[in-house]
Write a protein that holds these residues in place. Structure first.
Motif, PDB file in Angstrom:
ATOM      1  N   ALA A 136       0.831  -1.205   0.000  1.00 17.20           N
ATOM      2  CA  ALA A 136       0.000   0.000   0.000  1.00 17.20           C
ATOM      3  C   ALA A 136       0.867   1.257   0.000  1.00 17.20           C
ATOM      4  O   ALA A 136       0.513   2.268  -0.616  1.00 17.20           O
ATOM      5  CB  ALA A 136      -0.929  -0.004   1.211  1.00 17.20           C
ATOM      6  N   ASP A 152      -1.280   4.564  -1.040  1.00 19.64           N
ATOM      7  CA  ASP A 152      -2.482   4.461  -0.204  1.00 19.64           C
ATOM      8  C   ASP A 152      -2.070   4.539   1.264  1.00 19.64           C
ATOM      9  O   ASP A 152      -1.986   3.545   1.966  1.00 19.64           O
ATOM     10  CB  ASP A 152      -3.197   3.142  -0.510  1.00 19.64           C
ATOM     11  N   ASN A 161      -4.251   3.145   4.221  1.00 16.13           N
ATOM     12  CA  ASN A 161      -4.166   1.692   4.346  1.00 16.13           C
ATOM     13  C   ASN A 161      -2.823   1.275   4.945  1.00 16.13           C
ATOM     14  O   ASN A 161      -2.737   0.275   5.649  1.00 16.13           O
ATOM     15  CB  ASN A 161      -4.387   1.046   2.981  1.00 16.13           C
ATOM     16  N   CYS A 180      -2.626  -1.150   8.159  1.00 16.69           N
ATOM     17  CA  CYS A 180      -1.918  -2.432   8.075  1.00 16.69           C
ATOM     18  C   CYS A 180      -0.718  -2.492   9.014  1.00 16.69           C
ATOM     19  O   CYS A 180      -0.504  -3.503   9.687  1.00 16.69           O
ATOM     20  CB  CYS A 180      -1.469  -2.702   6.642  1.00 16.69           C
TER      21      CYS A 180
END
Length: 139
Positions: A38, A43, A46, A50
Motif C-alpha cells: 500500500a 495508499d 491503508n 496495516c
C-alpha cells in the motif's frame, strides 16, 4: 420494531467479529506485506491501518509465546537430572507450549514467519513506514 431489529443485527455482527478475532490472530507478516504494498501504491491510510495491525499482532504473538513458556515451565519442572526424565519433561513442555499458543493465537503454521520479516520488526522498520505514512496523511 424495525429499529430494534437493526440494532440487534448490528450487535450480533459486532459480537461475531469480536469472537472470530479473539480466536485467531492475523499473521503479522501478511499485514506487513500489505502495508508495504500500500505504501508503494500511495495508499497511506491503508499503510497506517496495516502497519498498526501488524505491530499489534507481532506484539501479541510474542507476549503469548512468553506467557505460554512461563506457564508450561511451571507445570513441567525438572525434578532430577536423570537423562530419561529430562527428555520426558522436555517433550511434555513442548507439547504444552504448542497447545497453549495454538489455543490463544491460532494454528502455529500461520505464524511461521521468515527470518527477514522478523529482522525487519526487530530493526523497527514498520515504524519507519508508519512515520512516513502519518506525514503523508497529515499534509
Amino acid at each position: 420494531m424495525d429499529v430494534n431489529s437493526k440494532i440487534y443485527g448490528l450487535l450480533t455482527c459486532f459480537l461475531q467479529s469480536l469472537l472470530l478475532s479473539s480466536t485467531t490472530l492475523e499473521p503479522f507478516d501478511l499485514l506487513y506485506d500489505n502495508g508495504v504494498e500500500a505504501f508503494y501504491k500511495g495508499d497511506y491510510g491503508n499503510v497506517v491501518r496495516c502497519m498498526e495491525s501488524a505491530l499489534k499482532s507481532f506484539s501479541e504473538v510474542r507476549q503469548t509465546r512468553i506467557r505460554c513458556r512461563l506457564k508450561c515451565s511451571d507445570q513441567h519442572r525438572f525434578d532430577s537430572f536423570r537423562t530419561d526424565k529430562i527428555f520426558e519433561v522436555i517433550l511434555y513442555r513442548a507439547h504444552c507450549i504448542n497447545q497453549c499458543t495454538e489455543g490463544k493465537i491460532g494454528a502455529g503454521s500461520m505464524h511461521k514467519v521468515s527470518e527477514d520479516v522478523i529482522q525487519d520488526f526487530n530493526r523497527r522498520i514498520p515504524y519507519n513506514y508508519l512515520q512516513l505514512a502519518y506525514r503523508k496523511t497529515c499534509v
